[in-house]
Write a protein that holds these residues in place. Structure first.
Motif, PDB file in Angstrom:
ATOM      1  N   ASP A   1       0.829  -1.163   0.207  1.00 49.53           N
ATOM      2  CA  ASP A   1       0.028  -0.099  -0.017  1.00 49.53           C
ATOM      3  C   ASP A   1       0.898   1.422   0.062  1.00 49.53           C
ATOM      4  N   SER A   2       0.214   2.459  -0.421  1.00 51.30           N
ATOM      5  CA  SER A   2       0.902   3.719  -0.404  1.00 51.30           C
ATOM      6  C   SER A   2       1.927   4.129   0.785  1.00 51.30           C
ATOM      7  N   SER A   3       1.269   3.748   1.978  1.00 46.01           N
ATOM      8  CA  SER A   3       1.786   4.345   3.265  1.00 46.01           C
ATOM      9  C   SER A   3       3.322   3.454   3.050  1.00 46.01           C
TER      10      SER A   3
ATOM     11  N   GLY B   1      10.000   7.327   0.396  1.00 47.87           N
ATOM     12  CA  GLY B   1       9.998   8.765   1.013  1.00 47.87           C
ATOM     13  C   GLY B   1       9.214   9.435   0.057  1.00 47.87           C
ATOM     14  N   ARG B   2       9.954  10.557  -0.529  1.00 47.39           N
ATOM     15  CA  ARG B   2       9.481  11.435  -1.556  1.00 47.39           C
ATOM     16  C   ARG B   2       9.830  11.255  -2.912  1.00 47.39           C
ATOM     17  N   PHE B   3       8.834  11.696  -3.804  1.00 46.08           N
ATOM     18  CA  PHE B   3       9.058  11.351  -5.341  1.00 46.08           C
ATOM     19  C   PHE B   3       9.748  12.530  -5.887  1.00 46.08           C
TER      20      PHE B   3
ATOM     21  N   ASN C   1       2.531  20.411  -0.537  1.00 47.93           N
ATOM     22  CA  ASN C   1       2.860  18.910  -0.948  1.00 47.93           C
ATOM     23  C   ASN C   1       3.911  18.654  -0.776  1.00 47.93           C
ATOM     24  N   PRO C   2       4.675  18.227   0.473  1.00 48.12           N
ATOM     25  CA  PRO C   2       5.866  17.859   0.597  1.00 48.12           C
ATOM     26  C   PRO C   2       6.447  16.622   0.225  1.00 48.12           C
ATOM     27  N   GLY C   3       5.398  15.813  -0.429  1.00 54.49           N
ATOM     28  CA  GLY C   3       5.717  14.398  -0.694  1.00 54.49           C
ATOM     29  C   GLY C   3       6.521  14.448  -2.148  1.00 54.49           C
ATOM     30  N   PHE C   4       6.530  16.050  -2.580  1.00 57.78           N
ATOM     31  CA  PHE C   4       7.412  15.939  -4.146  1.00 57.78           C
ATOM     32  C   PHE C   4       8.594  16.839  -3.516  1.00 57.78           C
TER      33      PHE C   4
ATOM     34  N   GLN D   1       3.025   4.117  -8.183  1.00 58.11           N
ATOM     35  CA  GLN D   1       2.001   4.081  -7.032  1.00 58.11           C
ATOM     36  C   GLN D   1       2.297   5.452  -6.177  1.00 58.11           C
ATOM     37  N   LEU D   2       3.609   5.500  -5.833  1.00 56.53           N
ATOM     38  CA  LEU D   2       4.046   6.495  -4.996  1.00 56.53           C
ATOM     39  C   LEU D   2       3.673   8.109  -5.722  1.00 56.53           C
ATOM     40  N   PHE D   3       4.031   8.121  -6.987  1.00 55.26           N
ATOM     41  CA  PHE D   3       3.732   9.330  -7.862  1.00 55.26           C
ATOM     42  C   PHE D   3       2.159   9.582  -7.793  1.00 55.26           C
ATOM     43  N   VAL D   4       1.421   8.594  -8.135  1.00 57.29           N
ATOM     44  CA  VAL D   4      -0.069   8.754  -8.003  1.00 57.29           C
ATOM     45  C   VAL D   4      -0.652   9.084  -6.899  1.00 57.29           C
TER      46      VAL D   4
END
Length: 257
Positions: free
Chosen positions: A2-4, A11-13, A74-77, A237-240
């Motif tokens: 899963d995404s988590s 980590g980040r994309f 959006n700190p995931g990027f 999946q991480l990007f999406v």
């Protein structure tokens, strides 16, 4: 997975954005991160950089590709910025090439580059690749890192086609309606895509991005093409799951999986 769990592992994309000045890079990143705020900049050690100092260094011609740009929305990027090769600088080209090589061979996937967005603005008179940009596609092997060409400010071509239609006697209303389709058709057979078909290291795909300066700009095509360019399922999946502007692709991805 899963995404988590993927986010915990990777980590980040991480995205490298290449493009000459005024190519619309920052605007696109703001749209992707759903914000109008400027990003925070961190050095390679993770220390936040004073933007006033960074602005002064840019004016002096300094540019650090290792710096990380992160938007609070959006700190995931995490984005790395290259000023491009408009001046034909060998030093800049070598710096970008070395950065890509290093980031493609990192042991930790969290430190690797995951995709490259190469921006080409279509509002300039030549609307073509500079010598330095041509060099990138003929001499720079990005290994497993997919490259996507972003033809930014694509709506500039709508104006070109609009004037052509008006000159042939088409009414203003019809010309305005027909211009986007005509621009896309003309572009499909144009020199930009012909060039990319014949280079040694062609991009994985390209995206035409009009009206990114508008608040309701549609980033759907960029998101879909980027997700489709990723061969690694975990990265896809991480990007999406990280992007927040297109819920439809999240749903589509969930159904497919």
């Amino acid at each position: 997975m899963d995404s988590s769990k993927i986010r915990e592992k990777i980590g980040r994309f991480r995205i490298l954005v290449i493009g000459r000045a005024n190519a619309g890079k920052t605007t696109i990143l703001q749209r992707i991160c759903n914000t109008q705020d400027k990003p925070k900049i961190y050095d390679s050690a993770g220390k936040e950089i004073d933007l006033t100092v960074l602005t002064a260094s840019k004016e002096c011609g300094e540019h650090e590709i290792e710096n990380e740009m992160v938007f609070e929305s959006n700190p995931g990027f995490v984005f790395h910025d290259s000023r491009g090769f408009e001046a034909g600088s060998k030093d800049e080209f070598d710096k970008v090439k070395a950065f890509i090589t290093d980031r493609s061979t990192q042991v930790k996937i969290s430190k690797r580059l995951h995709v490259i967005w190469f921006c080409i603005p279509m509002d300039e008179a030549c609307r073509s690749f500079t010598a330095g940009e041509e060099k990138f596609f003929t001499e720079c092997d990005t290994a497993s890192i997919p490259v996507i060409v972003l033809f930014t400010k694509f709506d500039a071509l709508y104006g070109v086609e609009f004037r052509k239609l008006i000159n042939t006697g088409t009414s203003w209303k019809d010309a305005k309606q027909q211009a986007p389709k005509c621009a896309q058709e003309t572009f499909t057979d144009g020199p930009q895509l012909q060039f990319l078909k014949n280079v040694r290291w062609p991009p994985k795909c390209h995206v035409c991005l009009p009206y990114m300066n508008k608040d309701d700009a549609d980033c759907g095509a960029l998101i879909e093409q980027t997700a489709g360019a990723l061969d690694d399922e975990a990265l896809e999946q991480l990007f999406v799951s990280t992007q927040q502007t297109n819920l439809e692709i999240c749903m589509t991805y969930a159904i497919q999986r």
